[in-house]
Design a protein around this motif. Structure first.
Motif, PDB file in Angstrom:
ATOM      1  N   LEU A 234      19.503  13.461   4.193  1.00  0.00           N
ATOM      2  CA  LEU A 234      19.807  12.048   3.957  1.00  0.00           C
ATOM      3  C   LEU A 234      19.824  11.720   2.474  1.00  0.00           C
ATOM      4  O   LEU A 234      20.687  10.981   1.998  1.00  0.00           O
ATOM      5  CB  LEU A 234      18.764  11.164   4.678  1.00  0.00           C
ATOM      6  N   LEU A 235      18.883  12.263   1.716  1.00  0.00           N
ATOM      7  CA  LEU A 235      18.784  11.937   0.294  1.00  0.00           C
ATOM      8  C   LEU A 235      20.045  12.357  -0.463  1.00  0.00           C
ATOM      9  O   LEU A 235      20.561  11.610  -1.296  1.00  0.00           O
ATOM     10  CB  LEU A 235      17.544  12.601  -0.316  1.00  0.00           C
ATOM     11  N   ILE A 236      20.566  13.574  -0.187  1.00  0.00           N
ATOM     12  CA  ILE A 236      21.730  14.035  -0.952  1.00  0.00           C
ATOM     13  C   ILE A 236      23.027  13.483  -0.380  1.00  0.00           C
ATOM     14  O   ILE A 236      24.068  13.513  -1.026  1.00  0.00           O
ATOM     15  CB  ILE A 236      21.769  15.579  -1.013  1.00  0.00           C
ATOM     16  N   ARG A 237      22.966  12.949   0.879  1.00  0.00           N
ATOM     17  CA  ARG A 237      24.161  12.333   1.446  1.00  0.00           C
ATOM     18  C   ARG A 237      24.358  10.897   0.954  1.00  0.00           C
ATOM     19  O   ARG A 237      25.460  10.394   0.946  1.00  0.00           O
ATOM     20  CB  ARG A 237      24.088  12.340   2.980  1.00  0.00           C
TER      21      ARG A 237
ATOM     22  N   GLU B 263       0.828  -1.213   0.000  1.00  0.00           N
ATOM     23  CA  GLU B 263       0.000   0.000   0.000  1.00  0.00           C
ATOM     24  C   GLU B 263       0.862   1.263   0.000  1.00  0.00           C
ATOM     25  O   GLU B 263       0.586   2.215  -0.737  1.00  0.00           O
ATOM     26  CB  GLU B 263      -0.929  -0.009   1.224  1.00  0.00           C
ATOM     27  N   ILE B 264       1.914   1.328   0.858  1.00  0.00           N
ATOM     28  CA  ILE B 264       2.770   2.517   0.937  1.00  0.00           C
ATOM     29  C   ILE B 264       3.811   2.472  -0.173  1.00  0.00           C
ATOM     30  O   ILE B 264       4.081   3.477  -0.849  1.00  0.00           O
ATOM     31  CB  ILE B 264       3.452   2.602   2.319  1.00  0.00           C
ATOM     32  N   GLY B 265       4.433   1.328  -0.375  1.00  0.00           N
ATOM     33  CA  GLY B 265       5.305   1.134  -1.522  1.00  0.00           C
ATOM     34  C   GLY B 265       6.737   1.583  -1.336  1.00  0.00           C
ATOM     35  O   GLY B 265       7.553   1.391  -2.237  1.00  0.00           O
ATOM     36  N   ILE B 266       7.074   2.195  -0.214  1.00  0.00           N
ATOM     37  CA  ILE B 266       8.455   2.642   0.014  1.00  0.00           C
ATOM     38  C   ILE B 266       8.887   2.155   1.382  1.00  0.00           C
ATOM     39  O   ILE B 266       8.071   1.996   2.291  1.00  0.00           O
ATOM     40  CB  ILE B 266       8.598   4.175  -0.081  1.00  0.00           C
ATOM     41  N   ASP B 267      10.195   1.900   1.541  1.00  0.00           N
ATOM     42  CA  ASP B 267      10.686   1.427   2.822  1.00  0.00           C
ATOM     43  C   ASP B 267      11.021   2.601   3.734  1.00  0.00           C
ATOM     44  O   ASP B 267      10.854   3.775   3.369  1.00  0.00           O
ATOM     45  CB  ASP B 267      11.901   0.511   2.619  1.00  0.00           C
ATOM     46  N   LEU B 268      11.494   2.304   4.948  1.00  0.00           N
ATOM     47  CA  LEU B 268      11.755   3.339   5.948  1.00  0.00           C
ATOM     48  C   LEU B 268      12.836   4.302   5.465  1.00  0.00           C
ATOM     49  O   LEU B 268      12.726   5.525   5.652  1.00  0.00           O
ATOM     50  CB  LEU B 268      12.172   2.682   7.272  1.00  0.00           C
ATOM     51  N   GLN B 269      13.882   3.801   4.821  1.00  0.00           N
ATOM     52  CA  GLN B 269      14.966   4.672   4.358  1.00  0.00           C
ATOM     53  C   GLN B 269      14.445   5.679   3.341  1.00  0.00           C
ATOM     54  O   GLN B 269      14.747   6.873   3.406  1.00  0.00           O
ATOM     55  CB  GLN B 269      16.084   3.816   3.748  1.00  0.00           C
ATOM     56  N   THR B 270      13.653   5.207   2.387  1.00  0.00           N
ATOM     57  CA  THR B 270      13.096   6.112   1.377  1.00  0.00           C
ATOM     58  C   THR B 270      12.102   7.078   2.014  1.00  0.00           C
ATOM     59  O   THR B 270      12.039   8.262   1.654  1.00  0.00           O
ATOM     60  CB  THR B 270      12.412   5.297   0.274  1.00  0.00           C
ATOM     61  N   PHE B 271      11.324   6.598   2.992  1.00  0.00           N
ATOM     62  CA  PHE B 271      10.350   7.452   3.677  1.00  0.00           C
ATOM     63  C   PHE B 271      11.051   8.595   4.399  1.00  0.00           C
ATOM     64  O   PHE B 271      10.636   9.765   4.314  1.00  0.00           O
ATOM     65  CB  PHE B 271       9.546   6.593   4.659  1.00  0.00           C
ATOM     66  N   THR B 272      12.151   8.297   5.107  1.00  0.00           N
ATOM     67  CA  THR B 272      12.844   9.343   5.867  1.00  0.00           C
ATOM     68  C   THR B 272      13.679  10.249   4.974  1.00  0.00           C
ATOM     69  O   THR B 272      14.094  11.340   5.404  1.00  0.00           O
ATOM     70  CB  THR B 272      13.745   8.700   6.929  1.00  0.00           C
ATOM     71  N   ALA B 273      13.936   9.813   3.727  1.00  0.00           N
ATOM     72  CA  ALA B 273      14.712  10.657   2.811  1.00  0.00           C
ATOM     73  C   ALA B 273      13.822  11.559   1.967  1.00  0.00           C
ATOM     74  O   ALA B 273      14.246  12.645   1.547  1.00  0.00           O
ATOM     75  CB  ALA B 273      15.571   9.787   1.902  1.00  0.00           C
ATOM     76  N   SER B 274      12.559  11.147   1.737  1.00  0.00           N
ATOM     77  CA  SER B 274      11.718  11.902   0.803  1.00  0.00           C
ATOM     78  C   SER B 274      10.479  12.500   1.446  1.00  0.00           C
ATOM     79  O   SER B 274       9.913  13.459   0.924  1.00  0.00           O
ATOM     80  CB  SER B 274      11.281  10.979  -0.344  1.00  0.00           C
ATOM     81  N   VAL B 275      10.000  11.938   2.566  1.00  0.00           N
ATOM     82  CA  VAL B 275       8.775  12.436   3.206  1.00  0.00           C
ATOM     83  C   VAL B 275       9.092  13.046   4.566  1.00  0.00           C
ATOM     84  O   VAL B 275       8.697  14.182   4.856  1.00  0.00           O
ATOM     85  CB  VAL B 275       7.750  11.292   3.358  1.00  0.00           C
TER      86      VAL B 275
END
Length: 753
Positions: free
Chosen positions: A145-148, A124-136
């Protein structure tokens, strides 16, 4: 994914039940002092979704020290539906999981276990915790985090954000089809190796040999049919010859019986004559004997009737005499009753008088009641009583004698009446018997008359001895009826045999001379031909099977050739399709389009929050990379505020985003998060939510103002923006928010008015 409501209880610093509702307003701010519990709210969000937070702590360490468990409820909108995640973690025992669809208020199936729950979140969400904390969720101290992350990790994140799973499934499906087609092609090639091509000339040669053998088979079959016909006629000749011999012998045996026909017919007729009349003569003799017995019995019954009539008259006379005597007996009943009444009255008067003893006057005569007068009067009354008692005794004796005599006469009369009844019954029975005998005599007499009419006149008056002689003669002739019947059958059979003999002679004349031979020789030749035919038939069958097998092999080879062409074409098509759908074609193209869209959106935001000094772009060498590259968002920055050591303008110099200053990296991180939200809001993966947890301290006053203005401008582009700050300047800039305070070691939340 759009947060709507968060409810906490027993989680970290939130000892008591606490609820935050973000519904209806696009931008919310959470403000409070450092350590008041602001970031814990989003730790609850990540724990609700992923079962862990950005903090390195155990689940039990997140339970408030005053609680036995913590509860998290997280309501959010995904697509067109609203869901509620509910999790509880106790200090002891197992954690609970559940997802409820708030439109239907029904639990989502298979989400009460950790495996099922995690699978539902992943789908349903489609993204994991790492992607969630980098983009949302741009966490405190971790907003960049995303640019690092290196470009390879960003590629994994972007793949989740863009949601290439459908294209990946299509690629896997096409590739599986390609593999299956390749396996099918190899299989057909292997089958063709085991199925060599048969030349048409080989088939024609075998067909010619079959034709020759078939012609030979037909000649044998014609000879076999001819012999079969002759064999049938030869069997018929042998059968007729045997039948002729048997009939001639049978006719010779019958002649001895036919020569004695006159004597048999005479005896048979005499037996029939006696069989017809002897039973009637026996019955006539028996009926005449019965008539004699009936006459004797009728005479006896007549005598018995006369005796019974006389006896009945005498008994009736006696009955009348007894009845007359009984009527003459006097009845003393009334006199006895009267005497008893007088006696009782005298006794009563005596007892009544005795009650006057000692009184002055006599109530009977009215004189003075002296002793003498009392004695005299008492004696009188006693005398009267004695007289009445004497009279009663005499009448009682006479009455008893009368009753006894009447009973005796009545008994005698009853005895006579019984004898009369019995006599009358005997008389009726005897009269009925006489009438029955008369009726029976009449019937037997009629039978005798009928028998005499059926019996010849010379037999009407046979005596017992003559009848016995006839019965003896009848016994001696028994069996002549069967002999007569046998004679008739022999005569009839003789006639039939004669007719059959003539027919056999005629049938034998029609059989050709060629068939008047030994059938055994014909059978021997037929068996020889049959053996040759069977051998030839098996050979033909084997040749036909071989021809059919070779034809089938030729057809199968041609069919396999067609299958090979078809499956080779399919394998090529699926190979092209899987290549186009694969990582290096369509998926790469979609990722590149997403990168360009995100960078374009981020640059528009950056232009406003950096006063136009920063602009992002993808590395040129990365954009032109060969197939197989797995990088994404490999960004460089244009910084117009830079100058080189000589003081010249260095704005066209490209530098990696990781080398930007802290405030610049924060701006880039916010811009990328907002850019991702704007991009996904128009595509399948809807991540139009941005949560910024602190980080504003790296901006100067002008930078904070620019960021505030930009966030306010984005209210129509993103569904939800949540800011976490301890700076009052940021908190006052937005009308909707929650104040978080730490009171007595527990976080308290209140709506900012």
């Amino acid at each position: 994914m759009n947060p709507i409501r968060i409810k906490l209880e027993g989680f970290m610093s939130y000892r008591n039940e606490t609820e935050l509702n973000f519904e209806d307003k696009p931008i919310w701010v959470l403000t409070g002092d450092n350590g008041s519990g602001k970031s814990a709210i989003f730790d609850a969000v990540t724990f609700a979704l992923y079962g862990k937070t950005q903090r390195s702590v155990n689940n039990s360490d997140m339970i408030n020290i005053h609680a036995d468990q913590f509860l998290i409820e997280f309501d959010f909108k995904s697509g067109k539906r609203v869901y509620r995640i509910r999790k509880t973690v106790p200090r002891k025992g197992r954690a609970t999981y559940q997802v409820v669809d708030l439109y239907t208020h029904e639990p989502v199936p298979d989400t009460s276990s950790k495996v099922g729950f995690d699978a539902w979140v992943a789908n349903e969400i489609g993204i994991d915790l790492q992607t969630f904390t980098a983009s949302v969720l741009l966490g405190q101290g971790n907003s960049d985090l995303l640019i690092r992350e290196n470009p390879v990790e960003r590629h994994k994140m972007l793949t989740q954000i863009v949601d290439l799973s459908a294209y990946q499934r299509l690629f896997e499906l096409a590739d599986n089809k390609r593999k299956a087609s390749e396996i099918g092609r190899h299989k057909v090639e292997g089958q063709m190796e085991n199925c060599s091509l048969i030349d048409q000339s080989e088939l024609d040669q075998l067909s010619s040999e079959i034709s020759e053998q078939t012609t030979m088979m037909e000649r044998l079959q014609k000879r076999q049919v001819h012999l079969s016909t002759i064999a049938v006629q030869a069997k018929q000749w042998a059968r007729l010859t045997q039948q002729k011999s048997q009939i001639i012998q049978s006719m010779g045996d019958a002649k001895a019986v036919i020569d004695n026909a006159d004597q048999i017919e005479k005896s048979g007729k005499r037996f029939d004559y006696l069989s017809k009349h002897l039973p009637k003569l026996s019955k006539l003799a028996k009926d005449r004997q019965n008539l004699s017995q009936i006459d004797s019995q009728a005479q006896k019954n007549t005598q018995l009737i006369a005796q019974a009539t006389k006896e009945l008259g005498e008994l009736r006379q006696t009955k009348d005499q007894l009845k007359n005597k009984r009527s003459q007996v006097k009845d003393y009943s009334s006199l006895l009753t009267e005497a008893k009444t007088l006696c009782a009255e005298a006794g009563r008067l005596l007892e009544l008088f005795r009650t006057l003893d000692g009184k002055s006057g006599c109530n009977a005569c009215g004189q003075p009641l002296t002793a003498d007068h009392f004695e005299t009067e008492q004696q009188k009354r006693e005398k009267v009583l004695n007289e009445h008692q004497q009279s009663e005794r005499q009448l009682q004796a006479q009455h008893n004698q009368s009753v006894s005599l009447r009973a005796k006469l009545e008994k005698d009369q009853k005895t006579v009446e019984d004898r009369i009844s019995k006599a009358e019954n005997r008389l009726r029975e005897t009269q009925s018997g006489l009438e029955l005998l008369a009726s029976k005599k009449e019937m037997i007499a009629q039978t005798v008359t009928d028998l005499l009419a059926e019996i010849p006149a010379d037999m009407h008056h046979l005596n017992v001895d003559e009848l016995s002689l006839l019965q003896t003669e009848y016994q001696s002739l028994k069996g002549m009826d069967r002999k007569l019947e046998q004679l008739r059958q022999v005569q009839l059979a003789q006639q039939k045999n004669q007719i059959r003999l003539e027919q056999i002679v005629a049938d034998m004349a029609e059989i050709p001379d060629a068939a008047r031979v030994d059938a055994g020789q014909l059978q021997l030749e037929m068996r020889q031909i049959e053996g040759r035919s069977t051998e030839l038939s098996r050979k033909l069958e084997s040749m036909r099977l071989e021809l059919e097998k070779k034809r089938h092999q030729r057809h199968q080879h041609q069919k396999l050739q067609q299958q090979l062409e078809k499956v080779s074409l399919q394998a090529g098509l699926y190979k092209d399709l899987s290549t186009l759908l694969g990582r290096d074609k369509l998926q790469r193209y979609l990722l590149r389009q997403a990168e360009l869209g995100i960078v374009e959106n981020a640059n528009r935001v950056l232009d406003r929050i950096s006063s136009g000094t920063i602009r992002l772009s993808l590395r040129q060498e990365y954009q032109d990379a060969d197939s197989g590259q797995e990088k994404a968002l490999d960004l460089v920055a244009h910084n117009s505020s830079l100058v080189d050591e000589s003081g010249s303008d260095a704005s066209n110099t490209l530098i990696p985003v990781s080398l930007l200053s802290g405030s610049q990296r924060f701006r880039v991180s916010v811009a990328l998060a907002l850019g991702i939200g704007q991009y996904t809001s128009k595509h399948k993966r809807n991540l139009d939510t941005v949560i910024i947890d602190e980080g504003f301290g790296s901006l100067d006053e002008a930078g904070r103002r620019e960021l505030i203005d930009e966030l306010q401008n984005l209210t129509g582009l993103l569904d939800r923006i949540i800011l976490v700050t301890h700076q009052e300047e940021i908190a006052r800039a937005f009308p909707n928010g929650y104040q978080i305070r730490l009171e007595n070691g527990s976080s308290k939340v209140s709506l900012i008015e």
